[in-house]
Design a protein around this motif. Structure first.
Motif, PDB file in Angstrom:
ATOM      1  N   THR A 273       4.390  -5.068   5.919  1.00 12.53           N
ATOM      2  CA  THR A 273       3.935  -6.008   4.908  1.00 12.53           C
ATOM      3  C   THR A 273       2.580  -6.540   5.349  1.00 12.53           C
ATOM      4  O   THR A 273       2.450  -7.031   6.479  1.00 12.53           O
ATOM      5  N   VAL A 274       1.568  -6.406   4.499  1.00  9.92           N
ATOM      6  CA  VAL A 274       0.223  -6.841   4.898  1.00  9.92           C
ATOM      7  C   VAL A 274      -0.355  -7.802   3.862  1.00  9.92           C
ATOM      8  O   VAL A 274      -0.070  -7.699   2.664  1.00  9.92           O
ATOM      9  N   TYR A 275      -1.149  -8.736   4.343  1.00 12.48           N
ATOM     10  CA  TYR A 275      -1.897  -9.647   3.478  1.00 12.48           C
ATOM     11  C   TYR A 275      -3.251  -9.017   3.159  1.00 12.48           C
ATOM     12  O   TYR A 275      -3.702  -8.121   3.874  1.00 12.48           O
ATOM     13  N   PRO A 276      -3.892  -9.489   2.113  1.00 11.99           N
ATOM     14  CA  PRO A 276      -5.193  -8.893   1.753  1.00 11.99           C
ATOM     15  C   PRO A 276      -6.296  -9.308   2.724  1.00 11.99           C
ATOM     16  O   PRO A 276      -7.156 -10.129   2.417  1.00 11.99           O
ATOM     17  N   THR A 277      -6.226  -8.749   3.919  1.00  8.47           N
ATOM     18  CA  THR A 277      -7.234  -9.028   4.939  1.00  8.47           C
ATOM     19  C   THR A 277      -7.292  -7.816   5.864  1.00  8.47           C
ATOM     20  O   THR A 277      -6.596  -6.831   5.628  1.00  8.47           O
ATOM     21  N   ALA A 278      -8.102  -7.899   6.906  1.00  6.60           N
ATOM     22  CA  ALA A 278      -8.253  -6.746   7.795  1.00  6.60           C
ATOM     23  C   ALA A 278      -7.200  -6.774   8.896  1.00  6.60           C
ATOM     24  O   ALA A 278      -6.864  -7.834   9.423  1.00  6.60           O
ATOM     25  N   TYR A 279      -6.693  -5.624   9.227  1.00 14.03           N
ATOM     26  CA  TYR A 279      -5.753  -5.441  10.335  1.00 14.03           C
ATOM     27  C   TYR A 279      -6.363  -4.472  11.333  1.00 14.03           C
ATOM     28  O   TYR A 279      -7.077  -3.542  10.961  1.00 14.03           O
ATOM     29  N   ARG A 280      -6.026  -4.708  12.597  1.00 13.01           N
ATOM     30  CA  ARG A 280      -6.455  -3.803  13.660  1.00 13.01           C
ATOM     31  C   ARG A 280      -5.242  -2.984  14.115  1.00 13.01           C
ATOM     32  O   ARG A 280      -4.186  -3.557  14.401  1.00 13.01           O
ATOM     33  N   PHE A 281      -5.408  -1.678  14.170  1.00 17.29           N
ATOM     34  CA  PHE A 281      -4.346  -0.779  14.608  1.00 17.29           C
ATOM     35  C   PHE A 281      -4.797  -0.066  15.872  1.00 17.29           C
ATOM     36  O   PHE A 281      -5.909   0.481  15.924  1.00 17.29           O
ATOM     37  N   ARG A 282      -3.939  -0.111  16.874  1.00 12.74           N
ATOM     38  CA  ARG A 282      -4.231   0.620  18.111  1.00 12.74           C
ATOM     39  C   ARG A 282      -3.058   1.560  18.331  1.00 12.74           C
ATOM     40  O   ARG A 282      -1.920   1.116  18.494  1.00 12.74           O
ATOM     41  N   MET A 283      -3.343   2.852  18.281  1.00  8.47           N
ATOM     42  CA  MET A 283      -2.268   3.846  18.279  1.00  8.47           C
ATOM     43  C   MET A 283      -2.373   4.769  19.470  1.00  8.47           C
ATOM     44  O   MET A 283      -3.470   5.118  19.910  1.00  8.47           O
ATOM     45  N   VAL A 284      -1.211   5.211  19.928  1.00 11.94           N
ATOM     46  CA  VAL A 284      -1.139   6.296  20.903  1.00 11.94           C
ATOM     47  C   VAL A 284      -0.211   7.366  20.352  1.00 11.94           C
ATOM     48  O   VAL A 284       0.842   7.045  19.795  1.00 11.94           O
TER      49      VAL A 284
ATOM     50  N   LEU B  47      -6.355   5.770  19.362  1.00 11.17           N
ATOM     51  CA  LEU B  47      -7.300   5.391  18.318  1.00 11.17           C
ATOM     52  C   LEU B  47      -7.202   3.886  18.117  1.00 11.17           C
ATOM     53  O   LEU B  47      -6.115   3.314  18.164  1.00 11.17           O
ATOM     54  N   ASP B  48      -8.351   3.267  17.892  1.00 10.80           N
ATOM     55  CA  ASP B  48      -8.431   1.831  17.643  1.00 10.80           C
ATOM     56  C   ASP B  48      -9.225   1.695  16.347  1.00 10.80           C
ATOM     57  O   ASP B  48     -10.389   2.129  16.298  1.00 10.80           O
ATOM     58  N   PHE B  49      -8.599   1.186  15.293  1.00 11.22           N
ATOM     59  CA  PHE B  49      -9.309   1.146  13.999  1.00 11.22           C
ATOM     60  C   PHE B  49      -8.840  -0.039  13.160  1.00 11.22           C
ATOM     61  O   PHE B  49      -7.760  -0.590  13.364  1.00 11.22           O
ATOM     62  N   LEU B  50      -9.707  -0.440  12.218  1.00 12.38           N
ATOM     63  CA  LEU B  50      -9.369  -1.502  11.281  1.00 12.38           C
ATOM     64  C   LEU B  50      -9.143  -0.908   9.901  1.00 12.38           C
ATOM     65  O   LEU B  50      -9.751   0.096   9.539  1.00 12.38           O
ATOM     66  N   VAL B  51      -8.251  -1.543   9.152  1.00 12.45           N
ATOM     67  CA  VAL B  51      -8.110  -1.242   7.727  1.00 12.45           C
ATOM     68  C   VAL B  51      -8.224  -2.575   7.002  1.00 12.45           C
ATOM     69  O   VAL B  51      -7.534  -3.545   7.359  1.00 12.45           O
ATOM     70  N   ASP B  52      -9.106  -2.644   6.005  1.00 13.72           N
ATOM     71  CA  ASP B  52      -9.340  -3.895   5.277  1.00 13.72           C
ATOM     72  C   ASP B  52      -8.561  -3.876   3.954  1.00 13.72           C
ATOM     73  O   ASP B  52      -8.988  -3.234   2.996  1.00 13.72           O
ATOM     74  N   PHE B  53      -7.439  -4.603   3.922  1.00 16.52           N
ATOM     75  CA  PHE B  53      -6.605  -4.607   2.719  1.00 16.52           C
ATOM     76  C   PHE B  53      -7.095  -5.616   1.672  1.00 16.52           C
ATOM     77  O   PHE B  53      -6.471  -5.762   0.629  1.00 16.52           O
ATOM     78  N   SER B  54      -8.217  -6.305   1.961  1.00 15.78           N
ATOM     79  CA  SER B  54      -8.747  -7.209   0.937  1.00 15.78           C
ATOM     80  C   SER B  54      -9.434  -6.426  -0.175  1.00 15.78           C
ATOM     81  O   SER B  54      -9.818  -6.989  -1.195  1.00 15.78           O
ATOM     82  N   THR B  55      -9.588  -5.122   0.012  1.00 19.03           N
ATOM     83  CA  THR B  55     -10.211  -4.301  -1.033  1.00 19.03           C
ATOM     84  C   THR B  55      -9.190  -3.864  -2.089  1.00 19.03           C
ATOM     85  O   THR B  55      -9.558  -3.180  -3.046  1.00 19.03           O
ATOM     86  N   VAL B  56      -7.920  -4.221  -1.917  1.00 21.30           N
ATOM     87  CA  VAL B  56      -6.895  -3.905  -2.928  1.00 21.30           C
ATOM     88  C   VAL B  56      -6.128  -5.177  -3.288  1.00 21.30           C
ATOM     89  O   VAL B  56      -6.093  -6.139  -2.524  1.00 21.30           O
ATOM     90  N   GLN B  57      -5.512  -5.178  -4.473  1.00 23.83           N
ATOM     91  CA  GLN B  57      -4.797  -6.370  -4.954  1.00 23.83           C
ATOM     92  C   GLN B  57      -3.419  -6.468  -4.313  1.00 23.83           C
ATOM     93  O   GLN B  57      -2.804  -5.447  -4.003  1.00 23.83           O
TER      94      GLN B  57
END
Ligand SMILES: *[C@@H]1O[C@H](CO)[C@@H](O)[C@H](O)[C@H]1NC(C)=O
Ligand SMILES: *[C@@H]1O[C@H](CO)[C@@H](O)[C@H](O)[C@H]1NC(C)=O
Ligand SMILES: *[C@@H]1O[C@H](CO)[C@@H](O)[C@H](O)[C@H]1NC(C)=O
Ligand SMILES: *[C@@H]1O[C@H](CO)[C@@H](O)[C@H](O)[C@H]1NC(C)=O
Ligand SMILES: *[C@@H]1O[C@H](CO)[C@@H](O)[C@H](O)[C@H]1NC(C)=O
Ligand SMILES: *[C@@H]1O[C@H](CO)[C@@H](O)[C@H](O)[C@H]1NC(C)=O
Ligand SMILES: *[C@@H]1O[C@H](CO)[C@@H](O)[C@H](O)[C@H]1NC(C)=O
Ligand SMILES: *[C@@H]1O[C@H](CO)[C@@H](O)[C@H](O)[C@H]1NC(C)=O
Ligand SMILES: *[C@@H]1O[C@H](CO)[C@@H](O)[C@H](O)[C@H]1NC(C)=O
Ligand SMILES: *[C@@H]1O[C@H](CO)[C@@H](O)[C@H](O)[C@H]1NC(C)=O
Ligand SMILES: *[C@@H]1O[C@H](CO)[C@@H](O)[C@H](O)[C@H]1NC(C)=O
Ligand SMILES: CC(=O)N[C@H]1CO[C@H](CO)[C@@H](O)[C@@H]1O
Ligand SMILES: [Cu+2]
Length: 594
Positions: free
Chosen positions: A291-302, A348-358
């Motif tokens: 569940t995500v809010y309309p903002t940016a999240y940081r994901f760090r994956m292995v 991998l270390d990356f951001l996804v910005d969910f503020s670009t969707v409703q």
């Protein structure tokens, strides 16, 4: 046959010897099972029954427990036999997993958080009292083989600048009854934490059974933090998620389904060249949702899979990946991408910005990695999806934290290592088979794990490793102790070798060159500091390796002491069957070089 003859020619020309009967394996001829009822069965050995059908996206993505190890106090972590539920529709699964106690052990194990510059101390204990492994051990490949039975373990901190006695050397294993591998020195490990901020991970590295111990659950994450040296305003707290990705297959009773009969059982009764499971697991849950809010999240994956590459996309075109880091920490600049590739052991270390969707938007993290990568079968069924995002409005009156969507800012210094005067090592990757095109093993430079030591770099020197892939598959090559830079990759033509007697030492476009193109820049997912990088089939990939800390300084410990280090393919099924070689550091200006 023709290709096999070519392969031998190429290798001989390089002045290297292959064992008799060596040749290129051809995965197109491997027995495939295309049972696509569940995730699609992709094991190349037995026709493994598909896992029980489960409803995806019913459990929320969780985070493993976190333990601060920056305090200077020794932490004791044991491996215990536990049961864990990967999904409400699946029965409990027996695992071997790390934890501070049997009750708290989990797979992935606790996330250890260290601070740059502060040493950490972990005592790794073996509490496994099974008389034999619950997965099928293949006794024909070199393995720990304790005389008194039991399940040997030894833990490696992947990506760490570590004293070799604490590096988890494959022969430094130990059982719960106290039997010790020939290279054992201690189970109290010291971690220097001398490197820049990064996501590392710990996992088992026991000789010949790493693939079994990892699939059994022995892995966890390790974060090096570097206060004051990290970019400001990155999403943190609940907006930063650390994720271990694996694939597994399950029996109807919940047990891990792993081949018990090999692809060439007359040679290796149960060894399988690559294990692919039909169930995608994130932090110990099959296909979770988030569940995500309309903002940016940081994901760090292995990627903790045995063999699977994940090629990730976001299902909603309004969402993008902003990659900010890789194995060895932050990139010098963010990358704005629609696709991310993560081979075994890569981070991998990356951001996804969910503020670009409703709010109300549903999106997926999809996977399109072929198995084997890159030219094997397409991902099918539910292996094409990893995670579901449910975008919801932020709670009333709450303020979402500010974030910087890095577009151009500097995240870390740009790295550039001069290769003037560097020592060049040429290495081949080869597979051999049983004469019926069933792979029976893979080699580095035509040598086996137990062959005499050949990689003896001197401290403080720079080397260029030119790795020549003479197989049909990509191999994720991992070096212990140091991080390196991928300099280039360049395609060659093996056929030209026989037709024109071409040379790898002649530059393209000279007609005498074996290369068919100029050297190519590394792919985007190979930018920055790497400890594991993919060597593609039909290409020479060059690594620039400096035998010093990532910052270019002398190690704070004696890297020449102890049993030494290793380099290997991180497809665990390859690593366990001879695609691993010892690596021993020598003092600068050593006279011990062969
Ligand atoms: C394919 O899946 C079906 C349904 O689970 C199963 O009955 C069948 O035995 C499987 N076939 C193979 C070859 O595994
Ligand atoms: C790191 O080590 C230093 C020196 O021993 C100590 O002063 C400091 O408190 C440690 N930091 C943490 C977070 O424990
Ligand atoms: C085996 O280990 C478990 C803990 O993992 C313990 O509960 C059990 O008593 C042990 N059994 C024996 C025979 O030592
Ligand atoms: C390892 O750590 C344990 C627990 O702190 C301690 O009792 C033991 O003496 C240590 N062993 C060595 C060889 O340092
Ligand atoms: C991504 O996964 C979702 C859920 O399985 C699926 O509906 C969608 O078609 C997938 N997208 C791609 C591009 O594979
Ligand atoms: C939100 O804030 C407004 C203005 O301060 C207030 O009137 C309202 O009661 C708050 N709502 C909730 C659910 O707290
Ligand atoms: C990333 O690239 C896309 C497509 O070019 C563009 O629309 C978007 O603005 C870029 N994001 C940033 C932060 O620059
Ligand atoms: C890195 O090195 C290359 C070749 O040695 C050089 O062309 C380039 O300018 C250097 N870049 C930086 C940022 O120093
Ligand atoms: C290695 O290089 C560092 C930094 O240049 C230097 O301080 C150190 O003395 C060198 N060590 C050896 C053994 O040459
Ligand atoms: C191929 O060329 C090398 C020198 O580049 C030479 O030593 C060798 O004899 C040649 N082999 C054949 C088969 O012509
Ligand atoms: C080896 O020794 C020479 C002379 O003492 C010195 O100039 C050189 O830097 C040394 N090389 C390394 C790699 O330490
Ligand atoms: C995909 C690819 O280029 N594979 C090549 C890998 O190397 C062998 C041996 O040189 C070639 O035969 C394959 O074609
Ligand atoms: Cu490999």
């Amino acid at each position: 046959m023709e290709r096999r003859a070519l392969l031998v020619l190429v290798v001989c020309w390089l002045g290297l010897l292959l064992s008799p009967g060596a040749g290129a394996a051809d995965d197109d001829h491997l027995p495939h099972d295309n049972n696509q009822t569940s995730g699609g069965v992709q094991s190349f050995c037995q026709a493994l029954d598909p896992s029980p059908q489960v409803q995806p996206f019913v459990e929320e993505l969780t985070q493993p427990p976190v333990i601060d190890i920056s305090t200077g106090q020794q932490l004791t972590l044991g491996v215990y036999k536990i049961k864990q539920k990967f999904h409400p529709d699946l029965p409990e699964t027996t695992l071997y997993a790390y934890g501070t106690s049997e009750a708290t052990a989990s797979s992935p194990g606790p996330t250890l958080v260290a601070t740059r510059g502060n040493e950490s101390y972990v005592r790794w204990e073996n509490h496994l009292n099974d008389t034999q492994h619950f997965l099928t051990v293949d006794h024909t490949i070199h393995w720990a083989n304790p005389k008194t039975g039991g399940v040997p373990i030894v833990t490696h901190l992947h990506g760490g600048e570590v004293l070799s006695e604490s590096d988890g050397y494959p022969d430094a294993w130990y059982t719960s009854s106290g039997e010790l591998g020939p290279s054992f020195t201690t189970q109290n490990y010291t971690y220097a934490n001398s490197q820049p901020a990064a996501l590392l991970w710990y996992h088992d590295h026991t000789v010949g059974i790493t693939r079994l111990n990892m699939l059994a659950g022995m892995n966890g994450m390790y974060v090096v933090k570097s206060p004051g040296e990290e970019p400001a305003n990155l999403p943190s707290g609940e907006f930063e998620r650390l994720i271990v990705v694996q694939d597994k297959q399950f029996h109807a009773d919940g047990a891990v389904n792993f081949p018990t009969v090999g692809v060439s059982p007359g040679v290796h009764p149960s060894w399988c060249p690559e294990y692919y499971g039909d169930t995608i697991i994130l932090n110990g849950k099959a296909w979770p949702f988030m569940t995500v809010y309309p903002t940016a999240y940081r994901f760090r994956m292995v990627n903790a899979a045995n063999a699977r590459y994940f090629v990730m996309t976001l299902s909603d075109p309004r969402l993008r990946f902003y990659q900010i880091g890789t194995d060895g920490g932050y990139l010098h600049m963010p990358l704005n991408l629609t696709m991310l590739t993560m081979g075994p052991a890569e981070r991998l270390d990356f951001l996804v910005d969910f503020s670009t969707v409703q709010p109300g938007t549903v999106a997926y993290l999809n996977n399109s990695g072929n198995a084997p990568y890159p030219d094997g079968d397409p991902a099918v069924g539910l292996t094409t999806v990893m995670l579901k995002f449910n975008v919801v409005a932020a709670p009333v009156n709450s303020t979402l934290p500010p974030f910087d969507l890095p577009a151009t800012q500097v995240l870390s210094p740009m790295v550039n290592i001069s290769t003037d005067g560097a020592i060049v090592r040429r290495m081949t990757l080869t597979e051999y088979d049983d004469g019926n095109e069933n792979p029976t093993g893979s080699l580095l430079n035509g040598l086996r794990w137990r062959d005499p030591l050949t990689e003896t770099p001197e401290l403080n020197t720079t080397e260029v490793w030119e790795i020549i892939n003479l197989t049909e598959d990509a191999h994720p090559i991992h070096l212990h102790l140091v991080s390196f830079l991928v300099k280039s990759q360049q395609a060659f033509d093996a056929v030209r070798q026989t037709a024109y007697n071409c040379s790898f030492y002649v530059a393209y476009p000279d007609p005498m060159s074996c290369f068919t193109e100029p050297p190519q820049e590394p792919e985007l997912h190979h930018l920055g500091w790497k400890d594991t990088a993919t060597v593609y089939p039909g290409k020479i990939t060059k690594f620039v390796v400096r035998w010093a800390t990532q910052s270019g300084h002398q190690f704070s410990f004696d890297a020449t002491s102890g049993p030494g280090y290793v380099w290997h393919c991180h497809i665990l099924d390859h690593e366990d069957n001879d695609m691993m070689r010892p690596l021993k550091m020598m003092a600068a200006n050593s006279t011990q070089l062969p």
